[in-house]
Design a protein around this motif. Structure first.
Motif, PDB file in Angstrom:
ATOM      1  N   MET A   1       0.862  -1.180  -0.131  1.00  0.00           N
ATOM      2  CA  MET A   1       0.005  -0.186   0.069  1.00  0.00           C
ATOM      3  C   MET A   1       0.920   1.260  -0.221  1.00  0.00           C
ATOM      4  SD  MET A   1      -2.881   1.267   2.845  1.00  0.00           S
ATOM      5  CE  MET A   1      -3.649  -0.462   2.876  1.00  0.00           C
ATOM      6  N   ASP A   2       0.526   2.243  -1.013  1.00  0.00           N
ATOM      7  CA  ASP A   2       1.416   3.333  -1.063  1.00  0.00           C
ATOM      8  C   ASP A   2       0.950   4.456  -0.199  1.00  0.00           C
ATOM      9  OD1 ASP A   2       2.219   6.002  -3.174  1.00  0.00           O
ATOM     10  OD2 ASP A   2       3.856   4.532  -2.299  1.00  0.00           O
ATOM     11  N   THR A   3      -0.479   4.865  -0.418  1.00  0.00           N
ATOM     12  CA  THR A   3      -0.624   6.099   0.587  1.00  0.00           C
ATOM     13  C   THR A   3      -1.848   5.717   1.450  1.00  0.00           C
ATOM     14  OG1 THR A   3       0.384   7.623  -1.062  1.00  0.00           O
ATOM     15  CG2 THR A   3      -1.249   8.484   0.552  1.00  0.00           C
ATOM     16  N   ALA A   4      -2.130   6.317   2.763  1.00  0.00           N
ATOM     17  CA  ALA A   4      -3.319   5.823   3.518  1.00  0.00           C
ATOM     18  C   ALA A   4      -3.235   7.425   4.201  1.00  0.00           C
ATOM     19  CB  ALA A   4      -3.005   4.948   4.479  1.00  0.00           C
ATOM     20  N   ILE A   5      -4.785   7.571   4.508  1.00  0.00           N
ATOM     21  CA  ILE A   5      -5.207   8.680   5.089  1.00  0.00           C
ATOM     22  C   ILE A   5      -5.667   8.214   6.664  1.00  0.00           C
ATOM     23  CG2 ILE A   5      -7.120  10.410   5.066  1.00  0.00           C
ATOM     24  CD1 ILE A   5      -7.207  10.355   2.226  1.00  0.00           C
ATOM     25  N   VAL A   6      -5.056   9.067   7.539  1.00  0.00           N
ATOM     26  CA  VAL A   6      -5.699   8.874   8.958  1.00  0.00           C
ATOM     27  C   VAL A   6      -6.465  10.117   9.226  1.00  0.00           C
ATOM     28  CG1 VAL A   6      -4.913   8.608  11.328  1.00  0.00           C
ATOM     29  CG2 VAL A   6      -3.483   7.867   9.624  1.00  0.00           C
ATOM     30  N   LEU A   7      -8.012   9.766   9.108  1.00  0.00           N
ATOM     31  CA  LEU A   7      -8.916  10.538   9.482  1.00  0.00           C
ATOM     32  C   LEU A   7      -8.916  10.921  11.174  1.00  0.00           C
ATOM     33  CD1 LEU A   7     -11.060  12.503   8.512  1.00  0.00           C
ATOM     34  CD2 LEU A   7     -12.688  10.740   8.737  1.00  0.00           C
ATOM     35  N   PHE A   8      -8.403  12.258  11.645  1.00  0.00           N
ATOM     36  CA  PHE A   8      -8.703  12.336  13.148  1.00  0.00           C
ATOM     37  C   PHE A   8     -10.159  13.066  13.378  1.00  0.00           C
ATOM     38  CE2 PHE A   8      -4.042  12.143  12.424  1.00  0.00           C
ATOM     39  CZ  PHE A   8      -3.487  11.993  13.625  1.00  0.00           C
ATOM     40  N   ASN A   9     -10.636  12.473  14.590  1.00  0.00           N
ATOM     41  CA  ASN A   9     -11.905  13.192  15.015  1.00  0.00           C
ATOM     42  C   ASN A   9     -11.820  13.285  16.276  1.00  0.00           C
ATOM     43  OD1 ASN A   9     -13.480  12.914  12.635  1.00  0.00           O
ATOM     44  ND2 ASN A   9     -12.995  10.735  12.586  1.00  0.00           N
ATOM     45  N   VAL A  30       1.480   8.586   4.505  1.00  0.00           N
ATOM     46  CA  VAL A  30       0.512   8.689   5.380  1.00  0.00           C
ATOM     47  C   VAL A  30      -0.036  10.180   5.432  1.00  0.00           C
ATOM     48  CG1 VAL A  30      -0.376   8.640   7.703  1.00  0.00           C
ATOM     49  CG2 VAL A  30       1.150   6.892   6.953  1.00  0.00           C
ATOM     50  N   VAL A  31      -1.114  10.535   5.400  1.00  0.00           N
ATOM     51  CA  VAL A  31      -1.952  11.869   5.193  1.00  0.00           C
ATOM     52  C   VAL A  31      -2.677  11.847   6.619  1.00  0.00           C
ATOM     53  CG1 VAL A  31      -3.128  13.605   3.977  1.00  0.00           C
ATOM     54  CG2 VAL A  31      -1.817  11.863   2.642  1.00  0.00           C
ATOM     55  N   PRO A  32      -2.275  12.429   7.604  1.00  0.00           N
ATOM     56  CA  PRO A  32      -3.043  12.841   8.598  1.00  0.00           C
ATOM     57  C   PRO A  32      -4.056  14.188   8.583  1.00  0.00           C
ATOM     58  CG  PRO A  32      -0.539  13.005   9.295  1.00  0.00           C
ATOM     59  CD  PRO A  32      -0.766  12.779   7.779  1.00  0.00           C
ATOM     60  N   LEU A  33      -5.213  13.876   8.492  1.00  0.00           N
ATOM     61  CA  LEU A  33      -6.455  14.705   7.981  1.00  0.00           C
ATOM     62  C   LEU A  33      -7.342  15.054   8.932  1.00  0.00           C
ATOM     63  CD1 LEU A  33      -7.993  16.168   5.812  1.00  0.00           C
ATOM     64  CD2 LEU A  33      -9.251  14.024   5.582  1.00  0.00           C
ATOM     65  N   PHE A  34      -7.687  16.556   9.263  1.00  0.00           N
ATOM     66  CA  PHE A  34      -8.738  16.707  10.257  1.00  0.00           C
ATOM     67  C   PHE A  34      -9.528  17.566   9.213  1.00  0.00           C
ATOM     68  CE2 PHE A  34     -11.410  19.265  12.902  1.00  0.00           C
ATOM     69  CZ  PHE A  34     -11.625  18.224  14.120  1.00  0.00           C
ATOM     70  N   VAL A  35     -10.898  17.352   9.044  1.00  0.00           N
ATOM     71  CA  VAL A  35     -11.959  18.317   8.502  1.00  0.00           C
ATOM     72  C   VAL A  35     -12.564  18.929   9.553  1.00  0.00           C
ATOM     73  CG1 VAL A  35     -13.760  18.227   6.855  1.00  0.00           C
ATOM     74  CG2 VAL A  35     -11.912  16.378   6.806  1.00  0.00           C
ATOM     75  N   LEU A  36     -12.603  20.395   9.288  1.00  0.00           N
ATOM     76  CA  LEU A  36     -13.668  21.496   9.958  1.00  0.00           C
ATOM     77  C   LEU A  36     -14.654  21.587   9.424  1.00  0.00           C
ATOM     78  CD1 LEU A  36     -10.853  24.034  10.854  1.00  0.00           C
ATOM     79  CD2 LEU A  36     -12.174  22.770  12.522  1.00  0.00           C
ATOM     80  N   ASP A  37     -15.569  20.811   9.853  1.00  0.00           N
ATOM     81  CA  ASP A  37     -17.078  20.695   9.226  1.00  0.00           C
ATOM     82  C   ASP A  37     -17.974  21.772   9.890  1.00  0.00           C
ATOM     83  OD1 ASP A  37     -19.774  20.000   8.333  1.00  0.00           O
ATOM     84  OD2 ASP A  37     -19.258  17.763   8.443  1.00  0.00           O
ATOM     85  N   PRO A  38     -18.482  22.592   9.410  1.00  0.00           N
ATOM     86  CA  PRO A  38     -19.359  23.712   9.872  1.00  0.00           C
ATOM     87  C   PRO A  38     -20.644  22.985  10.354  1.00  0.00           C
ATOM     88  CG  PRO A  38     -19.385  23.866   7.443  1.00  0.00           C
ATOM     89  CD  PRO A  38     -18.309  23.041   7.792  1.00  0.00           C
ATOM     90  N   ALA A  39     -21.039  21.715   9.754  1.00  0.00           N
ATOM     91  CA  ALA A  39     -22.212  21.042  10.227  1.00  0.00           C
ATOM     92  C   ALA A  39     -22.066  20.619  11.658  1.00  0.00           C
ATOM     93  CB  ALA A  39     -22.884  20.203   9.105  1.00  0.00           C
ATOM     94  N   THR A  78     -12.709  13.889   2.543  1.00  0.00           N
ATOM     95  CA  THR A  78     -11.729  12.937   2.802  1.00  0.00           C
ATOM     96  C   THR A  78     -11.830  12.295   1.329  1.00  0.00           C
ATOM     97  OG1 THR A  78     -12.265  12.601   5.213  1.00  0.00           O
ATOM     98  CG2 THR A  78     -11.322  10.659   3.856  1.00  0.00           C
ATOM     99  N   MET A  79     -12.562  11.956   0.842  1.00  0.00           N
ATOM    100  CA  MET A  79     -12.670  11.512  -0.453  1.00  0.00           C
ATOM    101  C   MET A  79     -11.992  12.354  -1.520  1.00  0.00           C
ATOM    102  SD  MET A  79     -13.778   8.605   0.416  1.00  0.00           S
ATOM    103  CE  MET A  79     -13.089   7.918  -1.316  1.00  0.00           C
ATOM    104  N   ARG A  80     -12.234  13.432  -1.657  1.00  0.00           N
ATOM    105  CA  ARG A  80     -11.366  14.532  -2.432  1.00  0.00           C
ATOM    106  C   ARG A  80      -9.784  14.465  -2.240  1.00  0.00           C
ATOM    107  NH1 ARG A  80     -14.144  18.687  -1.357  1.00  0.00           N
ATOM    108  NH2 ARG A  80     -15.340  18.659  -3.060  1.00  0.00           N
ATOM    109  N   LEU A  81      -9.543  14.390  -1.166  1.00  0.00           N
ATOM    110  CA  LEU A  81      -7.981  14.264  -0.509  1.00  0.00           C
ATOM    111  C   LEU A  81      -7.506  12.904  -1.105  1.00  0.00           C
ATOM    112  CD1 LEU A  81      -5.545  15.562   0.754  1.00  0.00           C
ATOM    113  CD2 LEU A  81      -6.320  14.570   2.917  1.00  0.00           C
ATOM    114  N   ALA A  82      -8.285  11.668  -1.024  1.00  0.00           N
ATOM    115  CA  ALA A  82      -7.841  10.522  -1.553  1.00  0.00           C
ATOM    116  C   ALA A  82      -7.784  10.407  -3.134  1.00  0.00           C
ATOM    117  CB  ALA A  82      -9.148   9.423  -1.163  1.00  0.00           C
TER     118      ALA A  82
END
Length: 422
Positions: A1-9, A30-39, A78-82
């Motif tokens: 596996m070449d690239t993986a995302i880690v979604l922090f919550n 590895v791509v550590p990701l946090f998404v600031l979701d206004p919802a 997340t899917m856009r970054l993937a």
């Protein structure tokens, strides 16, 4: 596996982070990701959250990586970054709320592999089930007995290195407030935990109900945002059973919420009470202007600090439900808006416990608020700290109901709390 995302919550740390550890072990990048979701409502926690994210970014940069920050819908971003990075897997810590579960279901339906990991609780919510049947424990004591015997996963070290794909723009964090008395982030969380385990754990059982002494750990905001691993904390505090039992209570409410994700909206016990709806009374309670000093002190502490002593939480909740007869959801909503440690599982679970609609096996227990005040704040120091209008009242007399300078129309000018039963 070449690239993986880690979604922090709710796991804003690098120590004992199963999702991060697994991604670093399996993927070259590895791509550590946090998404600031206004919802997703942040309430009064937004500043603390941004401090936590800044600390997480620093920790990842120390290991050669970074925190990628995006804004918008979590799944869409997340899917856009993937697609941008060619990631073939997304790793994330499993959570229990209805919102989190829907997000996980959406991610699992996408074209990339979605891997859930433990880490939000000491024991994963679905790991313990009653021997007599059922998908979760409804009563705490049997859960506690099973929980402390359960074999736990090992505490994981932080990764030595986090390798980002080349050319990836990390994104900007919004400005965050300067650190206050309780700064957000893993570093201050670990420092506070270390100091408290050395100096506060031994006397916790005898002193944690002392309102003025404030001998609680105040680690709950760090647990809420995952700046501390609850498993690591439980292991380090193993000789302090009274404190570990509180961590078990946290797990208990999470496993209840996992089985009943509507816990913040519906009664866990199905029978509905006839609640009063009195906007003036609710607003007076929210503002700490009820006329009962111990209640007003607790509510003002909440507004001033984003935190409230656990004993005070029980007192003010009992007042709202037992004395005023108002809906527990009104109280839970206000707490969730202002508490730094406010989460769905513990906030709603504890409010339902007080209301008799949750997991309490004695839902109609009596509770005298003035007796509580005199027992847990005998000298009145807690009240005087947060209700300065009463600063000159000596000793325990400070707990007597007081005449407020102004009150909403139609609200009693003096409340006799001596017969409060909740």
């Amino acid at each position: 596996m070449d690239t993986a995302i880690v979604l922090f919550n709710r796991d804003l740390r690098v120590h004992d982070h199963p999702a991060l550890s697994a991604a670093c072990a399996r993927a070259a990048h590895v791509v550590p990701l946090f998404v600031l979701d206004p919802a997703v409502p942040a309430g009064g926690r937004r500043g603390f959250l941004l401090q936590c994210l800044a600390g997480l970014r620093d920790a990842l940069r120390e290991r050669g990586g970074d925190l990628v920050v995006r804004h918008g819908d979590v799944v869409a971003e997340t899917m856009r970054l993937a697609a941008e990075t060619g990631a073939t897997a997304v790793h994330a810590g499993a959570d229990v709320s209805a919102l989190a579960r829907r997000r996980e279901e959406r991610l699992a339906a996408e074209r990339v592999e979605f891997v859930r990991h433990p880490g939000v609780t000491v024991v994963p919510p679905g790991d313990l089930r009653p021997s007599g049947g059922g998908d979760h424990y409804r009563v705490f004591t049997p859960y506690w007995n099973a929980w402390r015997r359960h074999r736990r996963r090992p505490v994981l070290p932080p990764p030595d290195q986090v390798r980002l794909p080349a050319g990836l723009a990390p994104g900007e964090l919004p400005p965050h407030p300067a650190a206050g008395d309780l700064p957000g982030g893993e570093r201050p969380a670990r420092e506070r935990a270390g100091h408290w385990l050395r100096h506060g754990l031994t006397g916790y059982g005898d002193g944690h109900d002392d309102l003025a002494g404030d001998r609680t750990s105040r680690l709950s905001p760090y647990l809420r945002f995952g700046c501390l691993s609850p498993l690591e904390l439980a292991c380090r505090a193993a000789h302090g059973e009274d404190f570990v039992r509180q961590l078990c209570w946290r797990d208990f409410h999470h496993q209840v919420t996992y089985a009943f994700p509507r816990i913040n909206r519906e009664n866990y016990r199905r029978k509905e009470r006839r609640w009063r709806h009195d906007r003036d009374a609710l607003q007076a309670w929210e503002a700490g202007m009820t006329g009962l000093p111990i209640v007003d002190a607790g509510m003002r502490q909440l507004l001033a600090e984003g935190w409230m002593h656990n004993r005070a939480r029980l007192i003010v909740a009992t007042y709202l439900i037992g004395r005023l007869g108002l809906d527990w959801r009104d109280g839970a909503r206000h707490f969730f808006e202002h508490l730094l440690d406010g989460d769905v599982a513990n906030n709603s679970g504890n409010w339902q416990w007080v209301a008799g609609t949750g997991n309490d096996t004695r839902p109609k227990r009596g509770f005298n608020l003035l007796r509580q005040a005199r027992r847990y704040d005998p000298a009145g120091d807690y009240v005087r700290r947060y209700v300065p209008e009463l600063a000159g009242v000596p000793g325990a007399r400070v707990h007597e109901p007081w005449r407020l300078p102004s009150l909403p129309a139609g609200y009693p000018a003096r409340l006799d709390g001596t017969d409060d039963q909740g």
